[in-house]
Design an enzyme around this catalytic site. Structure first.
Site, PDB file in Angstrom:
ATOM      1  N   ASP A  95      74.950  31.319  39.840  1.00  0.00           N
ATOM      2  CA  ASP A  95      74.197  31.604  41.068  1.00  0.00           C
ATOM      3  C   ASP A  95      72.890  30.824  41.188  1.00  0.00           C
ATOM      4  OD1 ASP A  95      72.886  32.906  39.018  1.00  0.00           O
ATOM      5  OD2 ASP A  95      72.360  34.648  40.233  1.00  0.00           O
ATOM      6  N   GLU A  96      72.726  29.778  40.401  1.00  0.00           N
ATOM      7  CA  GLU A  96      71.453  29.052  40.426  1.00  0.00           C
ATOM      8  C   GLU A  96      71.674  27.596  40.040  1.00  0.00           C
ATOM      9  OE1 GLU A  96      66.930  29.854  38.744  1.00  0.00           O
ATOM     10  OE2 GLU A  96      68.652  30.681  37.681  1.00  0.00           O
TER      11      GLU A  96
END
Length: 350
Positions: A95-96
């Site tokens: 998610d990053e």
């Protein structure tokens, strides 16, 4: 992404949107929170927190078992959106990621407008929200991405960089954990401005190589490029136990089971990331978490991976228990750079 796993669950089940939820293991099996939504965070629930403790803070918390395959699929869709704007993408997790848009001509080269467009597309195509930080260097961009969460954007232009960094609490610098924050605090150092006024030689003396990193970050210096192929530095496995164990023999029994999984993961790494070649082994380690949640580890250089090497490491780590129960046992193999050590053959020694 904003509370990514929880956001996916709320999107797919709208009845979860306005209640506190967390993705994590069962509280009666010593589960740990992976992430939680913002209603849950208002009660103090956080990632890496024991599920049982999270339920004490928020009795109405709804625990949801994660759907990793779904999160991985959504992550791939997000990465596909990134790829429309740059090829220089460094994923940090599902998610990053860091994106280097220095060379793009899209939006007249405006990194801010690119970030806005990416966030817009994620919201409209995937019905999820993302927050972005835009800055001239990696660590400031990462810090900025947390400034206006959720669903926010923070832009630190070159002329604002110095003021932003000067006022930054040292605990916000990536890699500066609680122990380092405490050590810095004992020296009267709490912000980057404090470090700037402190002798660099003293910082280096007290914190070694990481002292140089602290000094550089406090001055807004981060020359690391965005790495499109990140080198994996370790392979590990750990298990949170349903009940505390209290003897070194019990810990050794858990290691027996973990060792089989560790072998499998190292073979998978060899096949997926190392072109089928045996990985270069640098260190072996044992990690224990005690009943009071304090972590300790013992790690030493070893020329190969073999079961017997973990016994003295366990003994070293277990000496720090001081009567406390053990709630987690883990094994870790540190991987060397390609030319740091000779390549070692798998399978493993007994």
């Amino acid at each position: 992404m904003d509370c990514f796993y929880a956001a996916v669950e709320m999107r797919d089940n709208p009845t979860l949107r306005n209640i506190p939820i967390a993705i994590g293991g069962s509280s009666d099996r010593r589960g740990v929170i992976a992430t939680c939504n913002y209603p849950a965070r208002k009660f103090g629930v956080r990632s890496a927190m024991a599920s049982a403790y999270a339920l004490k803070l928020c009795p109405n918390l709804k625990l949801i078992k994660g759907r990793m395959s779904v999160y991985q699929e959504e992550s791939q869709k997000i990465r596909a959106i990134f790829a429309d704007y740059t090829d220089l993408i460094e994923p940090l997790s599902l998610d990053e990621a860091y994106l280097d848009v220095t060379g793009t001509s899209l939006f007249q080269g405006s990194a801010t407008r690119i970030a806005e467009e990416i966030r817009y597309r994620i919201a409209n195509e995937l019905n999820l929200t993302a927050s972005a930080g835009v800055a001239p260097c990696k660590f400031v961009a990462k810090v900025a991405s947390d400034e206006n969460k959720p669903d926010g954007l923070c832009v630190i232009t070159p002329d604002k960089l110095d003021d932003f960094v000067k006022a930054m609490p040292l605990k916000k610098i990536p890699g500066v954990g609680e122990v380092t924050v405490q050590k810095l605090g004992h020296l009267g150092l709490h912000t980057c401005a404090d470090v700037r006024a402190y002798p660099m030689t003293e910082i280096q003396k007290r914190f070694g190589k990481f002292g140089q990193v602290i000094w550089d970050r406090a001055h807004g210096i981060d020359e690391r490029p965005v790495q499109t192929n990140r080198i994996r530095k370790s392979v590990g496995v750990e298990r949170t136990l349903s009940e505390d164990i209290h003897t070194i023999e019990d810990c050794d029994g858990v290691i027996d089971k973990l060792y089989t999984t560790l072998q499998e993961r190292l073979v998978a790494h060899q096949q997926k990331h190392n072109g089928g070649r045996p990985p270069n082994i640098r260190t072996l380690g044992v990690k224990l978490k005690f009943s009071d949640f304090q972590l300790t580890s013992a790690e030493h250089r070893y020329p190969s991976v073999h079961r017997s090497a973990f016994k003295p490491l366990l003994q070293e780590a277990y000496q720090r228990a001081n009567g406390r129960g053990i709630r987690l046992v883990g094994l870790q193999v540190g991987l060397a750079e390609k030319d740091e050590n000779k390549q070692l053959e798998l399978p493993f020694e007994a």
